[in-house]
Design a protein around this motif. Structure first.
Motif, PDB file in Angstrom:
ATOM      1  N   VAL A  98       4.827   2.277   1.797  1.00  0.00           N
ATOM      2  CA  VAL A  98       4.598   2.590   3.282  1.00  0.00           C
ATOM      3  C   VAL A  98       3.842   0.584   3.235  1.00  0.00           C
ATOM      4  CG1 VAL A  98       2.853   2.600   6.343  1.00  0.00           C
ATOM      5  CG2 VAL A  98       3.229   4.516   3.740  1.00  0.00           C
ATOM      6  N   LEU A  99       5.614   0.478   4.074  1.00  0.00           N
ATOM      7  CA  LEU A  99       5.202  -1.193   4.913  1.00  0.00           C
ATOM      8  C   LEU A  99       3.831  -1.661   5.768  1.00  0.00           C
ATOM      9  CD1 LEU A  99       8.978  -1.915   2.896  1.00  0.00           C
ATOM     10  CD2 LEU A  99       7.154  -2.446   1.700  1.00  0.00           C
ATOM     11  N   PHE A 100       3.258  -2.644   6.023  1.00  0.00           N
ATOM     12  CA  PHE A 100       3.069  -3.094   7.270  1.00  0.00           C
ATOM     13  C   PHE A 100       3.766  -4.431   7.220  1.00  0.00           C
ATOM     14  CE2 PHE A 100       0.147   0.828   5.963  1.00  0.00           C
ATOM     15  CZ  PHE A 100       0.141   1.347   6.825  1.00  0.00           C
ATOM     16  N   ALA A 101       3.594  -4.565   8.823  1.00  0.00           N
ATOM     17  CA  ALA A 101       3.620  -6.296   9.276  1.00  0.00           C
ATOM     18  C   ALA A 101       2.845  -7.250   8.592  1.00  0.00           C
ATOM     19  CB  ALA A 101       4.136  -6.242  10.436  1.00  0.00           C
ATOM     20  N   SER A 102       1.441  -6.495   8.213  1.00  0.00           N
ATOM     21  CA  SER A 102      -0.163  -7.456   8.675  1.00  0.00           C
ATOM     22  C   SER A 102      -1.237  -6.634   7.707  1.00  0.00           C
ATOM     23  CB  SER A 102      -0.803  -7.806  10.634  1.00  0.00           C
ATOM     24  OG  SER A 102      -0.793  -6.701  10.334  1.00  0.00           O
ATOM     25  N   TYR A 103      -1.668  -7.698   7.026  1.00  0.00           N
ATOM     26  CA  TYR A 103      -2.516  -6.752   5.654  1.00  0.00           C
ATOM     27  C   TYR A 103      -3.681  -6.216   6.691  1.00  0.00           C
ATOM     28  CZ  TYR A 103      -1.308  -9.124   1.667  1.00  0.00           C
ATOM     29  OH  TYR A 103      -0.735  -9.465   0.948  1.00  0.00           O
ATOM     30  N   TRP A 104      -4.179  -7.259   7.751  1.00  0.00           N
ATOM     31  CA  TRP A 104      -4.974  -6.011   9.341  1.00  0.00           C
ATOM     32  C   TRP A 104      -5.002  -4.595   9.280  1.00  0.00           C
ATOM     33  CZ3 TRP A 104      -4.513  -3.722  13.719  1.00  0.00           C
ATOM     34  CH2 TRP A 104      -5.811  -3.958  14.470  1.00  0.00           C
ATOM     35  N   GLN A 105      -3.655  -4.850   9.586  1.00  0.00           N
ATOM     36  CA  GLN A 105      -3.029  -3.342   9.855  1.00  0.00           C
ATOM     37  C   GLN A 105      -3.089  -2.267   8.797  1.00  0.00           C
ATOM     38  OE1 GLN A 105       0.718  -2.413  11.828  1.00  0.00           O
ATOM     39  NE2 GLN A 105      -0.480  -2.049  13.904  1.00  0.00           N
ATOM     40  N   MET A 106      -2.658  -2.785   8.325  1.00  0.00           N
ATOM     41  CA  MET A 106      -2.117  -2.101   6.266  1.00  0.00           C
ATOM     42  C   MET A 106      -4.403  -1.554   6.664  1.00  0.00           C
ATOM     43  SD  MET A 106      -0.993  -2.893   3.226  1.00  0.00           S
ATOM     44  CE  MET A 106      -2.579  -4.140   2.683  1.00  0.00           C
ATOM     45  N   ASN A 107      -4.161  -2.587   6.345  1.00  0.00           N
ATOM     46  CA  ASN A 107      -6.475  -2.203   5.555  1.00  0.00           C
ATOM     47  C   ASN A 107      -7.019  -1.103   6.708  1.00  0.00           C
ATOM     48  OD1 ASN A 107      -6.098  -3.862   3.276  1.00  0.00           O
ATOM     49  ND2 ASN A 107      -6.541  -5.517   4.423  1.00  0.00           N
ATOM     50  N   GLN A 108      -7.191  -1.166   8.411  1.00  0.00           N
ATOM     51  CA  GLN A 108      -6.918  -0.572   9.336  1.00  0.00           C
ATOM     52  C   GLN A 108      -6.739   1.265   8.903  1.00  0.00           C
ATOM     53  OE1 GLN A 108      -9.563  -2.366  11.279  1.00  0.00           O
ATOM     54  NE2 GLN A 108      -9.256  -1.246  12.799  1.00  0.00           N
ATOM     55  N   VAL A 109      -5.185   1.227   8.109  1.00  0.00           N
ATOM     56  CA  VAL A 109      -4.865   2.384   8.720  1.00  0.00           C
ATOM     57  C   VAL A 109      -4.834   2.697   7.454  1.00  0.00           C
ATOM     58  CG1 VAL A 109      -2.844   4.216   8.125  1.00  0.00           C
ATOM     59  CG2 VAL A 109      -2.701   1.917   9.474  1.00  0.00           C
TER      60      VAL A 109
END
Length: 680
Positions: A523-534
């Protein structure tokens, strides 16, 4: 011209490889690549401009193609093949897999090695000092001391190669900065450092005909006049992952430096120069005295800036932590002082280099107290770093922008110690790339799976400054994969666009539907913040997720492979650096989820300045700059799914803009021809 003997040699090697591999398949696309690259470097198209841009889809055998085309020619003409990549992953693949394979089956006598920057190696002497003389590292913690001890044991037991890429466990940046090699401590003239990781690695260069490095190191070495690598006229360059070259050049040519809180380290520098006058032999006295005078000159030039900065910051940072100077126009005071500060900081850097040589001489002649050697070298390294940072910034800020805007210039406040950074970056790098690389090189091949933008070479040619150069070759070779039969792209209906406030919450709700049990997902995210939240939300629901950054990259991938081998569900979460250069063939990846189109941050000062420059020329920055760059990144990300001809799987894209925006169709059409399943 490419001689008949060389043509026959290349064919013979290809036949040897074919005979050695039971599953080898003749690929017309690969043959095209070999022929085009070989004729380019041989000067068949132009005697002087031996340059080609090659886009080769996944599975064409690009690496083997350029090795086949380049190595026989390089050996027969006493040239060095230099392969420069943008990612560590591809460097490792070349050195650990592709080159050993080619060396084994080609029947050619050559050596190869990996060339990395000095700061990617540890200084074992510094590591030992950290344990034996902790007073030299007053800001190190007990935890860092414990990790240092484990690292030293790993080095002594040959479980660690001494570089940052083979670390046996994650190491904090603060610890690595303490122990990384630098030219002041790790001098080859010192017997204690002759067998350190950096110098052991450098010793391999002279014995190798093929060198693998990264693009940033190559550019730095070219700028330094080929300090480590052979001269450009003796090199055949293959710039793999060539779509990164412009960004690599822009990053290398950029600068940032603290503008505030200089008095503390300037005072330390003055005291250091005074102490050197007492500790060094009389032959070095003039050098130390001159250093003190030059530091005073720099401090005098800095005083007006120091006095005015508080007033500037009040107006700069009303609503944002960054402030960009429109049209790169600095306030009058900064503009007036920039040239003087660039000159005085450069003089200090030059004098520090001279003092370093005097210190080396004093060490060799045992004229410097033994207990002060390490601290002296540490201080030299520290002050060189400080003044070099200042020199790079003020030099860029002193360049005239009157005849046109060539830079982005900005200042930003950092949370750490409320520091104020001055920053500068070139908008265009065509002239520098021509001067450093394209003109002096014997031959230069740029290749990538995503070199074109929206299926056209016009964008990279213009960016690289090659659109006006004679006889530059371009070749686009499609992947041999049966995309429509082996994979599909699914666009589920999403309620929110990624820019909406509710998008992260919607991701948390819908993502479990696209993480099939028993499969390997990325799963690829555009930001570390959003990745860690999910990741936090899904872990609370019982999902076992491997998240980029929580452990070392190699360890994370090993854990993923182990779970797949045990036929368990394995879910990798990663950001843009996992969207390219990551090779997960077969069952290691059957389900790829892209949460958001990889648009660059529109608020970055560099992007704003580049967009502003295009607008002033009557262009559309979104269509000319943002969309092509994002399209290339999306193709790279989708390229993670099928790595071998027998691979299969699904790509899920959770960004509705591919359907709702006018640019969406062009981006979809630039992707490989997967079967499409669009729920809109």
């Amino acid at each position: 011209m490419l001689s008949r003997d060389l043509q026959q040699q290349i064919r013979s090697i290809q036949q040897q490889i074919r005979a050695s591999l039971s599953n080898y398949r003749v690929r017309p696309g690969q043959n095209q690549l070999i022929a085009e690259i070989a004729h380019t470097i041989a000067g068949s198209y132009h005697r002087h401009h031996r340059i080609a841009l090659v886009e080769a889809g996944t599975g064409t055998g690009k690496s083997l193609a350029y090795l086949l085309a380049c190595i026989p020619y390089a050996l027969s003409h006493t040239k060095t093949l230099v392969i420069a990549t943008a990612t560590v992953a591809l460097q490792e693949q070349l050195v650990q897999k592709d080159l050993p394979f080619f060396q084994q089956h080609a029947g050619l006598d050559f050596e190869f090695c990996l060339v990395k920057g000095r700061q990617r190696y540890a200084c074992i002497e510094r590591l030992q000092e950290m344990l034996q003389q902790p007073e030299l590292f007053p800001d190190s913690s007990n935890q860092q001391q414990a990790l240092a001890s484990k690292l030293l044991t790993a080095w002594q037991e040959r479980r660690w190669l001494g570089d940052i890429d083979s670390l046996p466990f994650a190491v904090p940046d603060e610890l690595w900065q303490h122990i990384q090699a630098d030219p002041y401590h790790c001098h080859r003239g010192s017997r204690r450092h002759q067998h350190c990781p950096f110098h052991l690695a450098r010793a391999e260069i002279n014995d190798s005909q093929v060198l693998v490095t990264n693009q940033a190191f190559l550019l730095a070495d070219l700028e330094a006049g080929s300090a480590q690598l052979p001269t450009p006229e003796d090199c055949i360059y293959v710039i793999d992952e060539g779509h990164h070259l412009v960004d690599s050049a822009r990053s290398f040519l950029s600068a940032s430096a603290p503008l505030l809180q200089q008095e503390v380290w300037l005072e330390k520098a003055l005291k250091f120069s005074q102490r050197m006058q007492s500790n060094l032999p009389e032959s070095a006295l003039k050098t130390a005295i001159k250093l003190q005078e030059l530091i005073d000159d720099y401090r005098r030039d800095y005083q007006p800036v120091k006095q005015q900065l508080p007033a500037f910051t009040t107006s700069w940072f009303k609503d944002n932590s960054q402030f960009r100077f429109v049209d790169a126009a600095l306030p009058l005071l900064l503009s007036q002082q920039a040239e003087s500060l660039a000159k005085s900081s450069q003089q200090v850097v030059n004098q520090l280099e001279q003092l370093h040589q005097k210190v080396r001489d004093a060490i060799l002649e045992q004229q410097l107290p033994a207990r002060s050697i390490s601290s002296t070298l540490q201080e030299l390294s520290f002050f060189d770093q400080k003044f070099s940072q200042q020199q790079a910034l003020w030099r860029l800020w002193s360049e005239s922008q009157q005849s046109g805007v060539y830079q982005a210039r900005w200042v930003e406040q950092t949370e750490q110690q409320h520091q104020l950074l001055g920053c500068a970056s070139p908008l265009r790098v065509q002239a520098q790339l021509e001067r450093l690389l394209f003109r002096p090189a014997f031959a230069c091949i740029l290749c990538s799976a995503t070199l074109t933008a929206l299926n056209s070479f016009s964008y990279p040619l213009r960016e690289l400054g090659l659109d006006q150069m004679e006889a530059v070759r371009t070749l686009q070779v499609s992947s041999p994969f049966a995309y429509a039969e082996q994979g599909s792209i699914l666009l589920p209906k999403m309620q929110h666009e990624p820019t909406a406030n509710g998008f992260t919450d919607e991701l948390c709700q819908v993502l479990p539907d696209y993480l099939p049990k028993g499969q390997a997902s990325l799963v690829l995210f555009a930001s570390y913040w959003q990745m860690n939240q999910v990741a936090t939300v899904l872990r609370q629901q019982g999902y076992n997720i491997l998240v980029q950054g929580e452990v070392a990259r190699q360890k994370l991938l090993e854990q993923h492979a182990q779970q797949v081998q045990q036929q368990k569900t394995s879910i990798l979460f990663g950001t843009q650096s996992f969207a390219e250069g990551l090779n997960l063939p077969g069952d290691l990846l059957t389900n790829l989820v892209i949460t958001k189109l990889p648009f660059a941050v529109p608020t970055s000062p560099l992007e704003e300045a580049m967009s502003e420059a295009i607008s002033k020329q009557g262009g559309n920055p979104f269509l000319q700059l943002t969309v092509p760059a994002t399209a290339k990144k999306l193709v790279q990300a989708c390229g993670r799914l099928l790595r071998q001809e027998q691979d299969s799987g699904q790509i899920v894209i959770l960004d509705r803009r591919l359907v709702t925006k006018t640019y969406g169709k062009a981006m979809l059409d630039a992707l490989p021809p997967f079967k499409r399943n669009i729920h809109y």
